[in-house]
Design a protein around this motif. Structure first.
Motif, PDB file in Angstrom:
ATOM      1  N   SER A  19      11.610   6.738  -9.794  1.00  0.00           N
ATOM      2  CA  SER A  19      12.658   5.952  -9.143  1.00  0.00           C
ATOM      3  C   SER A  19      12.842   6.380  -7.693  1.00  0.00           C
ATOM      4  CB  SER A  19      13.969   6.104  -9.923  1.00  0.00           C
ATOM      5  OG  SER A  19      15.027   5.428  -9.275  1.00  0.00           O
ATOM      6  N   ASN A  20      12.797   7.689  -7.431  1.00  0.00           N
ATOM      7  CA  ASN A  20      12.892   8.190  -6.059  1.00  0.00           C
ATOM      8  C   ASN A  20      11.741   7.667  -5.212  1.00  0.00           C
ATOM      9  OD1 ASN A  20      15.193   9.678  -6.684  1.00  0.00           O
ATOM     10  ND2 ASN A  20      14.043  11.559  -7.088  1.00  0.00           N
ATOM     11  N   ALA A  21      10.521   7.698  -5.775  1.00  0.00           N
ATOM     12  CA  ALA A  21       9.349   7.229  -5.038  1.00  0.00           C
ATOM     13  C   ALA A  21       9.489   5.755  -4.663  1.00  0.00           C
ATOM     14  CB  ALA A  21       8.091   7.451  -5.872  1.00  0.00           C
ATOM     15  N   LYS A  22       9.993   4.938  -5.577  1.00  0.00           N
ATOM     16  CA  LYS A  22      10.181   3.509  -5.282  1.00  0.00           C
ATOM     17  C   LYS A  22      11.239   3.322  -4.194  1.00  0.00           C
ATOM     18  CE  LYS A  22      10.713   2.467  -9.680  1.00  0.00           C
ATOM     19  NZ  LYS A  22      10.978   1.659 -10.915  1.00  0.00           N
ATOM     20  N   ARG A  23      12.261   4.161  -4.205  1.00  0.00           N
ATOM     21  CA  ARG A  23      13.289   4.063  -3.163  1.00  0.00           C
ATOM     22  C   ARG A  23      12.706   4.402  -1.794  1.00  0.00           C
ATOM     23  NH1 ARG A  23      19.259   7.039  -3.257  1.00  0.00           N
ATOM     24  NH2 ARG A  23      19.926   6.389  -1.161  1.00  0.00           N
ATOM     25  N   PHE A  24      11.859   5.441  -1.732  1.00  0.00           N
ATOM     26  CA  PHE A  24      11.226   5.797  -0.466  1.00  0.00           C
ATOM     27  C   PHE A  24      10.256   4.706  -0.015  1.00  0.00           C
ATOM     28  CE2 PHE A  24      12.531  10.207  -1.406  1.00  0.00           C
ATOM     29  CZ  PHE A  24      13.041  10.549  -0.166  1.00  0.00           C
TER      30      PHE A  24
ATOM     31  N   GLU B 260      10.523   1.491  -0.520  1.00  0.00           N
ATOM     32  CA  GLU B 260      11.346   0.434   0.057  1.00  0.00           C
ATOM     33  C   GLU B 260      11.881   0.840   1.433  1.00  0.00           C
ATOM     34  OE1 GLU B 260      14.381  -0.365  -2.764  1.00  0.00           O
ATOM     35  OE2 GLU B 260      13.034  -1.247  -4.267  1.00  0.00           O
ATOM     36  N   MET B 261      12.208   2.120   1.570  1.00  0.00           N
ATOM     37  CA  MET B 261      12.751   2.628   2.820  1.00  0.00           C
ATOM     38  C   MET B 261      11.763   2.454   3.971  1.00  0.00           C
ATOM     39  SD  MET B 261      14.016   6.539   3.635  1.00  0.00           S
ATOM     40  CE  MET B 261      14.898   6.640   2.075  1.00  0.00           C
ATOM     41  N   PHE B 262      10.470   2.686   3.711  1.00  0.00           N
ATOM     42  CA  PHE B 262       9.463   2.659   4.768  1.00  0.00           C
ATOM     43  C   PHE B 262       8.514   1.457   4.662  1.00  0.00           C
ATOM     44  CE2 PHE B 262      10.556   7.217   4.511  1.00  0.00           C
ATOM     45  CZ  PHE B 262      10.857   7.452   5.847  1.00  0.00           C
ATOM     46  N   GLN B 263       8.927   0.409   3.953  1.00  0.00           N
ATOM     47  CA  GLN B 263       8.022  -0.716   3.744  1.00  0.00           C
ATOM     48  C   GLN B 263       7.687  -1.455   5.039  1.00  0.00           C
ATOM     49  OE1 GLN B 263       9.875  -3.534   1.128  1.00  0.00           O
ATOM     50  NE2 GLN B 263      11.784  -3.656   2.306  1.00  0.00           N
ATOM     51  N   ASP B 264       8.555  -1.371   6.044  1.00  0.00           N
ATOM     52  CA  ASP B 264       8.301  -2.048   7.318  1.00  0.00           C
ATOM     53  C   ASP B 264       7.791  -1.090   8.394  1.00  0.00           C
ATOM     54  OD1 ASP B 264       9.192  -4.490   6.253  1.00  0.00           O
ATOM     55  OD2 ASP B 264      11.291  -3.981   6.692  1.00  0.00           O
ATOM     56  N   ASP B 265       7.466   0.123   8.023  1.00  0.00           N
ATOM     57  CA  ASP B 265       6.971   1.119   8.971  1.00  0.00           C
ATOM     58  C   ASP B 265       5.497   1.386   8.698  1.00  0.00           C
ATOM     59  OD1 ASP B 265       6.429   3.215  10.639  1.00  0.00           O
ATOM     60  OD2 ASP B 265       8.166   4.424  10.063  1.00  0.00           O
ATOM     61  N   PRO B 266       4.583   0.879   9.528  1.00  0.00           N
ATOM     62  CA  PRO B 266       3.148   1.056   9.274  1.00  0.00           C
ATOM     63  C   PRO B 266       2.661   2.491   9.489  1.00  0.00           C
ATOM     64  CG  PRO B 266       3.495  -0.017  11.391  1.00  0.00           C
ATOM     65  CD  PRO B 266       4.837   0.088  10.748  1.00  0.00           C
ATOM     66  N   THR B 267       3.489   3.359  10.066  1.00  0.00           N
ATOM     67  CA  THR B 267       3.066   4.736  10.323  1.00  0.00           C
ATOM     68  C   THR B 267       3.335   5.666   9.151  1.00  0.00           C
ATOM     69  OG1 THR B 267       5.175   5.424  11.295  1.00  0.00           O
ATOM     70  CG2 THR B 267       3.585   4.352  12.754  1.00  0.00           C
ATOM     71  N   ILE B 268       4.113   5.204   8.162  1.00  0.00           N
ATOM     72  CA  ILE B 268       4.466   6.028   6.998  1.00  0.00           C
ATOM     73  C   ILE B 268       3.998   5.313   5.729  1.00  0.00           C
ATOM     74  CG2 ILE B 268       6.319   7.156   5.716  1.00  0.00           C
ATOM     75  CD1 ILE B 268       5.875   8.300   8.495  1.00  0.00           C
ATOM     76  N   TYR B 269       3.394   6.085   4.828  1.00  0.00           N
ATOM     77  CA  TYR B 269       2.886   5.490   3.587  1.00  0.00           C
ATOM     78  C   TYR B 269       3.420   6.259   2.381  1.00  0.00           C
ATOM     79  CZ  TYR B 269      -0.228   3.100   0.377  1.00  0.00           C
ATOM     80  OH  TYR B 269      -0.714   2.324  -0.638  1.00  0.00           O
ATOM     81  N   ILE B 270       3.902   5.504   1.401  1.00  0.00           N
ATOM     82  CA  ILE B 270       4.394   6.070   0.141  1.00  0.00           C
ATOM     83  C   ILE B 270       3.511   5.527  -0.989  1.00  0.00           C
ATOM     84  CG2 ILE B 270       6.371   6.371  -1.387  1.00  0.00           C
ATOM     85  CD1 ILE B 270       6.799   7.529   1.400  1.00  0.00           C
ATOM     86  N   PRO B 271       2.924   6.370  -1.821  1.00  0.00           N
ATOM     87  CA  PRO B 271       2.030   5.888  -2.881  1.00  0.00           C
ATOM     88  C   PRO B 271       2.757   5.007  -3.894  1.00  0.00           C
ATOM     89  CG  PRO B 271       2.536   8.208  -3.182  1.00  0.00           C
ATOM     90  CD  PRO B 271       3.074   7.828  -1.835  1.00  0.00           C
ATOM     91  N   THR B 272       1.997   4.094  -4.491  1.00  0.00           N
ATOM     92  CA  THR B 272       2.535   3.176  -5.491  1.00  0.00           C
ATOM     93  C   THR B 272       2.601   3.857  -6.856  1.00  0.00           C
ATOM     94  OG1 THR B 272       1.599   1.291  -4.299  1.00  0.00           O
ATOM     95  CG2 THR B 272       2.203   0.934  -6.607  1.00  0.00           C
ATOM     96  N   ILE B 273       3.693   3.618  -7.558  1.00  0.00           N
ATOM     97  CA  ILE B 273       3.869   4.155  -8.907  1.00  0.00           C
ATOM     98  C   ILE B 273       3.323   3.150  -9.928  1.00  0.00           C
ATOM     99  CG2 ILE B 273       5.557   4.923 -10.631  1.00  0.00           C
ATOM    100  CD1 ILE B 273       5.308   6.829  -8.328  1.00  0.00           C
ATOM    101  N   HIS B 274       2.550   3.614 -10.886  1.00  0.00           N
ATOM    102  CA  HIS B 274       2.091   2.777 -11.991  1.00  0.00           C
ATOM    103  C   HIS B 274       3.126   2.875 -13.110  1.00  0.00           C
ATOM    104  CE1 HIS B 274      -1.987   1.900 -10.409  1.00  0.00           C
ATOM    105  NE2 HIS B 274      -1.832   3.067  -9.797  1.00  0.00           N
ATOM    106  N   GLU B 275       4.043   1.933 -13.114  1.00  0.00           N
ATOM    107  CA  GLU B 275       5.205   2.025 -13.988  1.00  0.00           C
ATOM    108  C   GLU B 275       4.845   2.003 -15.472  1.00  0.00           C
ATOM    109  OE1 GLU B 275       8.499  -0.418 -12.972  1.00  0.00           O
ATOM    110  OE2 GLU B 275       8.020  -0.445 -10.844  1.00  0.00           O
TER     111      GLU B 275
END
Length: 589
Positions: free
Chosen positions: A235-240, A242-257
């Protein structure tokens, strides 16, 4: 399905069901007692030695002897034993070691280095355990889930470890995070032991002036239970993300729910370079200064805008993607088990800290630290303000590289005296945040010695303080409220001074002197004509004096705010009050 394969599959299922019924083996009573004894002995010895050395130094400095230093060799000995035992016991002991490694207020620098590599020395669990957990969580053979699963883990931590794998259904490369065996039982045991040790220590000595042991326990308990719940981490990973979804310089890995349970977490594999692998970064031609800027910007956004941040930014959790964006490096964050939150009160106090730093006002900084709980009630505020002023004078505006290259042992000694000789403590809610910030600063310094935190922080700080266009209305409203409060105080000042002078002249003022020689407290009262203070001649003289003092304070405040602090509105307000004071004096006469 061929009969041979079907028979083999049925046999495998029966074997797996039997294995799940007997594994992992429960910890027997004797093992529990041995662990309780070892953990209790380790914690009691460590905390007692730290407390003893600190008290010895503090008492010496109270007597004016600033040459006394803690016995570093003894501290290194006890912390080395702590590290070895923590690696064997694992779980909470490693987290405690990480906590101690960030406490510059408790331990000298040489002692802190003993625990600095504790995270990198955690041994992994056998591969058989990893397979057993995965199959028990998903109820099917590991071969049906992953077409390949590497035996060697890529990262091992106190509560779990990570293996690289390929999903059988999609062929996607993923990271599989698996908990250590008996983690729930071990966490409960260690937390109970820690609470017992704290209870014993609090009955024997008073440690409240340098560490809130029960507060630390509650913070450990909260963060530990959050870390062993992989559903919460997902849940924390999904929140992060969403937080950086419009920032191309930061990447958060996708969770396989579909592959998330409390004990297993499957997420996108990040093919990247560790942020402290400087040789590879240089070989790839990546701009190290830009990496530092983008990493720190991401944290400033988390701190100032979101109030929700990644609390474990060690180099193993931050990567530079190999196939980065054409506009520069892309920073990828992993491991979202530890997070932090800033409350409204914390944000308000942090604003004071920033304002104090911008104005180079050590008093405002110390006030903010006190409100956040960093400074104990019995602290020598004047001494801490002098220490803060010294640090501001030496370090303000410097880059991290310039600070690193400085050779000022006297200043370093003064700073150590400030932290070690005063009830300066890290509140429980900041127990791991300080370590996170320290790690981030260290990584940024290694990446780019010329990196300037102030330059990067300015736009975020302006928005945080409400100095941008969006927040200017609220800022004016807050400022107006502060000015009204200030006006009320200033307008009531003459009357207060009148009452004070009247009490002095009539002998009603009682003066209490504490900490006199011999440790006795005496009380002296000024009565009648004894020690009489004559401030003015004639009737109403002391009232005139009050108005003069009022005028002087207002003028001094206005000049300071305009010339030094560059605060126009408050400065002119004070000068206006001075003008009103002059008019009042004229009308009175």
């Amino acid at each position: 399905m061929p009969p041979t394969y079907l028979l083999r599959y049925i046999c495998w299922r029966k074997v797996r069901v039997f294995m799940r019924s007997i594994s992992p083996p429960r910890i027997n009573r004797f093992s529990q007692f041995v662990r309780f004894f070892r953990v209790s002995r380790l914690l009691l010895w460590t905390i007692w030695v730290i407390y003893r050395e600190r008290q010895r130094v503090v008492r010496a400095r109270e007597r004016g002897n600033y040459q006394v230093q803690p016995n570093v060799e003894v501290l290194i000995e006890v912390l080395t034993a702590f590290r070895h035992t923590a690696i064997k016991l694992g779980v909470l002991m490693i987290k405690l070691g990480q906590f101690l490694s960030s406490r510059a207020d408790l331990l000298p620098e040489r002692a802190l280095t003993v625990l600095s590599t504790l995270q990198d020395e955690v041994p992994p669990e056998p591969f058989e355990h990893v397979v057993s957990v995965i199959e028990s969580e998903f109820g099917r053979p590991v071969e049906e889930i992953f077409s390949s699963l590497e035996r060697k883990c890529t990262a091992a931590a106190s509560l779990g470890q990570v293996h690289k794998a390929v999903l059988a259904s999609t062929g996607e490369t993923v990271a599989v995070k698996v908990q250590r065996p008996n983690i729930d039982s071990l966490v409960i045991m260690d937390l109970s032991t820690l609470k017992f040790v704290i209870w014993v220590i609090n009955r024997l000595v008073d440690t409240s002036d340098f560490i809130d042991l029960m507060g630390v326990y509650n913070e450990f308990r909260r963060t530990t239970y959050e870390e062993i719940d992989f559903v919460r981490e997902a849940s924390n990973a999904k929140r992060f993300k969403e937080m950086f979804q419009d920032d191309p310089t930061i990447y958060i890995p996708t969770i396989h729910e579909e592959y998330v349970t409390r004990r297993v977490l499957v997420l996108e594999w990040i093919d990247g370079i560790k942020i402290n692998d400087y040789a590879t970064i240089d070989a790839q031609g990546i701009n190290r200064l830009e990496v530092a800027k983008r990493t720190v910007k991401a944290y400033f956004r988390q701190f100032f805008e979101e109030g929700f941040f990644h609390a474990d930014p060690h180099p193993g959790n931050i990567f530079i993607k190999k196939y980065s964006h054409e506009d520069g490096p892309v920073i990828a964050f992993v491991d979202f088990g530890m997070t932090g939150t800033l409350t409204k009160n914390m944000k308000r106090s942090m604003k004071d800290l920033f304002l104090g730093f911008v104005m180079r006002d050590s008093h405002t900084i110390v006030t903010g630290l006190s409100r956040l709980g960093f400074i104990g009630e019995d602290a020598n505020m004047a001494a801490i303000e002098r220490g803060m002023g010294l640090m501001m004078e030496q370090y303000y505006g410097m880059t991290l590289g310039e600070v690193r290259d400085l050779d000022i042992p006297e200043v370093a000694q003064d700073i150590e005296n400030l932290l070690y000789g005063q009830p300066f403590q890290i509140p429980a809610q900041f127990a791991f945040t300080g370590r996170a910030i320290g790690t981030l600063v260290g990584v940024s310094t290694g990446l780019a010695p010329d990196f300037n935190f102030i330059e990067v922080a300015t736009p975020y700080a302006r928005k945080f303080l409400g100095l941008d266009a969006a927040g200017v209305g609220q800022t004016i409203q807050d400022l107006g409220g502060q000015l009204l409060d200030t006006g009320r105080v200033l307008m009531s000042l003459p009357r207060s001074i009148d009452r004070l002078i009247s009490r002095i002249e009539t002998g009603q003022l009682e003066v209490r002197l504490a900490n006199l020689p011999g440790g006795k407290r005496t009380r002296r009262r000024r009565r009648g004509q004894q020690n009489h203070v004559q401030l003015a001649n004639g009737n109403g003289g002391h009232g005139s004096t009050a108005w003069v003092i009022m005028f002087a304070v207002a003028v001094a405040g206005g000049v300071f705010l305009l010339s030094t602090a560059h605060l126009v509105i408050p400065g002119w307000f004070c000068l206006g009050v001075a003008g009103v004071t002059v008019l009042a004096m004229l009308f009175k006469h």
